[in-house]
Motif scaffolding. Structure first.
Motif, PDB file in Angstrom:
ATOM      1  N   THR A 129     -72.500  87.600  16.133  1.00  0.00           N
ATOM      2  CA  THR A 129     -72.429  87.784  14.679  1.00  0.00           C
ATOM      3  C   THR A 129     -72.123  86.429  14.024  1.00  0.00           C
ATOM      4  N   VAL A 130     -72.492  86.364  12.769  1.00  0.00           N
ATOM      5  CA  VAL A 130     -72.425  85.081  12.073  1.00  0.00           C
ATOM      6  C   VAL A 130     -71.616  85.235  10.801  1.00  0.00           C
ATOM      7  N   GLU A 131     -70.774  84.227  10.525  1.00  0.00           N
ATOM      8  CA  GLU A 131     -70.039  84.262   9.257  1.00  0.00           C
ATOM      9  C   GLU A 131     -70.281  82.975   8.479  1.00  0.00           C
ATOM     10  N   LEU A 132     -70.698  83.136   7.239  1.00  0.00           N
ATOM     11  CA  LEU A 132     -70.947  81.976   6.391  1.00  0.00           C
ATOM     12  C   LEU A 132     -69.732  81.694   5.524  1.00  0.00           C
ATOM     13  N   GLY A 133     -69.339  80.408   5.458  1.00  0.00           N
ATOM     14  CA  GLY A 133     -68.281  80.024   4.529  1.00  0.00           C
ATOM     15  C   GLY A 133     -68.833  80.042   3.112  1.00  0.00           C
ATOM     16  N   ARG A 134     -67.942  79.741   2.149  1.00  0.00           N
ATOM     17  CA  ARG A 134     -68.344  79.825   0.736  1.00  0.00           C
ATOM     18  C   ARG A 134     -69.483  78.870   0.388  1.00  0.00           C
ATOM     19  N   LEU A 135     -69.417  77.648   0.941  1.00  0.00           N
ATOM     20  CA  LEU A 135     -70.445  76.660   0.598  1.00  0.00           C
ATOM     21  C   LEU A 135     -71.792  77.032   1.232  1.00  0.00           C
ATOM     22  N   ALA A 136     -71.752  77.422   2.496  1.00  0.00           N
ATOM     23  CA  ALA A 136     -73.005  77.822   3.165  1.00  0.00           C
ATOM     24  C   ALA A 136     -73.603  79.040   2.454  1.00  0.00           C
ATOM     25  N   SER A 137     -72.757  79.983   2.043  1.00  0.00           N
ATOM     26  CA  SER A 137     -73.261  81.146   1.303  1.00  0.00           C
ATOM     27  C   SER A 137     -73.923  80.717   0.017  1.00  0.00           C
ATOM     28  N   TYR A 138     -73.269  79.793  -0.680  1.00  0.00           N
ATOM     29  CA  TYR A 138     -73.822  79.315  -1.951  1.00  0.00           C
ATOM     30  C   TYR A 138     -75.199  78.700  -1.730  1.00  0.00           C
ATOM     31  N   VAL A 139     -75.292  77.861  -0.700  1.00  0.00           N
ATOM     32  CA  VAL A 139     -76.565  77.175  -0.418  1.00  0.00           C
ATOM     33  C   VAL A 139     -77.654  78.189  -0.111  1.00  0.00           C
ATOM     34  N   ARG A 140     -77.317  79.205   0.675  1.00  0.00           N
ATOM     35  CA  ARG A 140     -78.330  80.213   1.007  1.00  0.00           C
ATOM     36  C   ARG A 140     -78.640  81.112  -0.191  1.00  0.00           C
ATOM     37  N   ASP A 141     -77.568  81.581  -0.859  1.00  0.00           N
ATOM     38  CA  ASP A 141     -77.780  82.499  -1.992  1.00  0.00           C
ATOM     39  C   ASP A 141     -78.622  81.856  -3.094  1.00  0.00           C
ATOM     40  N   LYS A 142     -78.344  80.584  -3.355  1.00  0.00           N
ATOM     41  CA  LYS A 142     -79.034  79.892  -4.452  1.00  0.00           C
ATOM     42  C   LYS A 142     -80.373  79.332  -4.009  1.00  0.00           C
ATOM     43  N   ARG A 143     -80.728  79.568  -2.750  1.00  0.00           N
ATOM     44  CA  ARG A 143     -82.003  79.080  -2.218  1.00  0.00           C
ATOM     45  C   ARG A 143     -82.106  77.557  -2.381  1.00  0.00           C
ATOM     46  N   ILE A 144     -81.001  76.844  -2.071  1.00  0.00           N
ATOM     47  CA  ILE A 144     -81.030  75.377  -2.161  1.00  0.00           C
ATOM     48  C   ILE A 144     -81.878  74.849  -1.007  1.00  0.00           C
ATOM     49  N   PRO A 145     -82.944  74.108  -1.293  1.00  0.00           N
ATOM     50  CA  PRO A 145     -83.790  73.607  -0.211  1.00  0.00           C
ATOM     51  C   PRO A 145     -83.084  72.558   0.644  1.00  0.00           C
ATOM     52  N   LEU A 146     -83.215  72.722   1.935  1.00  0.00           N
ATOM     53  CA  LEU A 146     -82.678  71.745   2.892  1.00  0.00           C
ATOM     54  C   LEU A 146     -83.849  70.943   3.427  1.00  0.00           C
ATOM     55  N   GLU A 147     -83.825  69.633   3.193  1.00  0.00           N
ATOM     56  CA  GLU A 147     -84.909  68.767   3.675  1.00  0.00           C
ATOM     57  C   GLU A 147     -84.538  68.311   5.089  1.00  0.00           C
ATOM     58  N   LEU A 148     -84.780  69.163   6.055  1.00  0.00           N
ATOM     59  CA  LEU A 148     -84.331  68.875   7.425  1.00  0.00           C
ATOM     60  C   LEU A 148     -85.303  67.920   8.127  1.00  0.00           C
ATOM     61  N   CYS A 149     -84.742  66.980   8.890  1.00  0.00           N
ATOM     62  CA  CYS A 149     -85.535  65.930   9.547  1.00  0.00           C
ATOM     63  C   CYS A 149     -85.083  65.838  11.008  1.00  0.00           C
ATOM     64  N   PRO A 150     -85.598  66.720  11.878  1.00  0.00           N
ATOM     65  CA  PRO A 150     -85.049  66.818  13.239  1.00  0.00           C
ATOM     66  C   PRO A 150     -85.026  65.506  14.031  1.00  0.00           C
ATOM     67  N   SER A 151     -86.148  64.807  14.120  1.00  0.00           N
ATOM     68  CA  SER A 151     -86.164  63.599  14.967  1.00  0.00           C
ATOM     69  C   SER A 151     -85.206  62.544  14.446  1.00  0.00           C
ATOM     70  N   SER A 152     -85.167  62.365  13.144  1.00  0.00           N
ATOM     71  CA  SER A 152     -84.258  61.394  12.546  1.00  0.00           C
ATOM     72  C   SER A 152     -82.805  61.745  12.895  1.00  0.00           C
TER      73      SER A 152
END
Ligand SMILES: O=c1[nH]cnc2c1ncn2[C@H]1C[C@H](O)[C@@H](CO)O1
Ligand SMILES: [Zn+2]
Length: 385
Positions: free
Chosen positions: A252-275
């Protein structure tokens, strides 16, 4: 969960042909090694560590592979060093658009810091116009080669410097003239985004868009500041949001307040795996937080950051993810639609890209995949690859 499925796993040529959307790519981090060598010769720049293009390409990759963002950033002195004339900027930007198009990127936002290209006497405006001219040339050449791409520029201000407001004003002046937004980049530790609040407040008053490099080398406080103090529309990297997500032993997974905010607000994450692997923000592709963030339906996107330093491309990033997480064409489409939804161009233009380019492109690849499967199971000759 589609990400664990083996259904419609794309082959390398399909990954390359799939319509991809790139939101985080640095112009000065994506030069062809041969172009760095040519431009250095033309400019009399004598500090290159290697003059053979293959060796130079390897040098960038190894020097950037340091485990530290600060050391990674040192390699940019050579690319920035040869990008100080109008001709050099036009060439680099044109090749950037061409290379991305050949890799199947249909929409890209490419960033650079105009303030770093003034040593040869160009003004900030001349820098922006040269890069725009290069992108238009590259788009045209790509079209002649049968590839369709649209490239928008993001103007970056360096976080250790003090020109953010000036660059934000520049981005606003060139809005609708090739520039689609603003960013800040550079070493994160010690240079919080709140140093540049005046620039962000100005852009908000102008109804303009910006992203902030945050949550790469530095964790949650940096993300929190970028969102709640500065009002960023997107997070450049944002990968350390993972620090606010707890995965328990029972799964099971628990999101903190900031992670929830980022997901709820659909904040885009520009993820760069190799970098991230190079700067030490993640240990391996399989351990990269993108796997969990995708499963939890964050607005995750896949990006290259610096194709030269990371010796990568959008296709390469997806190949790593397909191998690490078993991603399918459906996953690739999900990431591409996510990125297109998060672009800084107007809503109707984003929608048109999704409906007219991205979805039909994946539909075609998926039917091709089905055909290949049928052909191989019935023993007949299918398509190549
Ligand atoms: O991943 C990065 N994090 C922070 N800054 C970066 C990264 N990649 C490139 N930069 C910096 C170095 C470039 O000279 C500048 C503008 O593109 O942005
Ligand atoms: Zn970056």
């Amino acid at each position: 969960m589609t990400s664990q499925s083996t259904a419609n796993t794309p082959a390398a040529d399909q990954i390359r042909r799939a319509p991809k959307v790139l939101l985080h790519d640095h112009l000065d981090g994506g030069l062809r090694p041969g172009t760095v060598v040519d431009l250095a010769r033309e400019a009399g720049y004598s500090s290159l560590p290697e003059t053979d293009p293959d060796k130079l390409g390897l040098w960038f990759r190894e020097a950037a592979d340091s485990g530290s963002l600060e050391r990674y950033l040192e390699t940019f002195s050579h690319t920035v060093g040869v990008m100080q004339t109008r001709d050099a900027l036009v060439r680099v930007a044109a090749e950037c658009a061409e290379d991305l198009a050949a890799d199947g990127v249909v929409y890209a936002e490419v960033r650079y810091a105009p303030e770093q290209h003034l040593e040869g006497g160009l003004t900030l405006e001349e820098v922006v116009e040269a890069v725009n001219e290069g992108f238009r040339q590259g788009e045209r050449r790509a079209r002649e080669d049968g590839h369709r791409i649209r490239v928008g520029a993001l103007l970056t201000a360096m976080r250790h410097a003090a020109r953010a407001l000036e660059i934000a004003e520049l981005a606003n002046r060139y809005r609708d003239l090739g520039v689609v937004g603003f960013d800040i980049a550079g070493a994160e530790a010690g240079y919080p985004p709140t140093r540049h609040l005046d620039a962000f407040e100005y852009l908000k008053r102008e109804n303009n868009h910006f992203t902030i490099h945050a949550g790469e080398a530095f964790g949650l406080p940096s993300i929190w500041q970028a969102l709640q103090w500065c009002g960023a529309d997107r997070l450049g990297h944002g990968v350390r949001i993972i620090d606010d997500i707890q995965v328990r032993d029972d799964g099971t997974v628990e999101l903190g307040r900031l992670a929830s905010y980022v997901r709820d607000k659909r904040i885009p994450l520009e993820l760069c795996p190799s970098s991230n692997l190079q700067t030490g923000a993640a240990a391996s592709y399989t351990e990269h937080p993108i796997g969990l963030l995708r499963r939890l339906h964050f607005r995750a996107t896949v990006n290259t950051d610096n194709r030269l330093m990371s010796h990568t491309s959008m296709s390469q990033e997806f190949e790593h993810l397909v191998e690490a997480f078993g991603y399918t064409l459906d996953d690739m489409q999900w990431f591409s639609v996510n990125a297109m939804k998060s672009a800084f161009i107007p809503f109707d233009e984003r929608l048109a890209m999704i409906n007219d380019v991205i979805k039909p492109g994946y539909a075609e690849l998926k039917s091709e995949w089905l055909f290949r499967q049928t052909a191989s199971t019935s023993g007949s000759v299918g398509l190549e690859g």
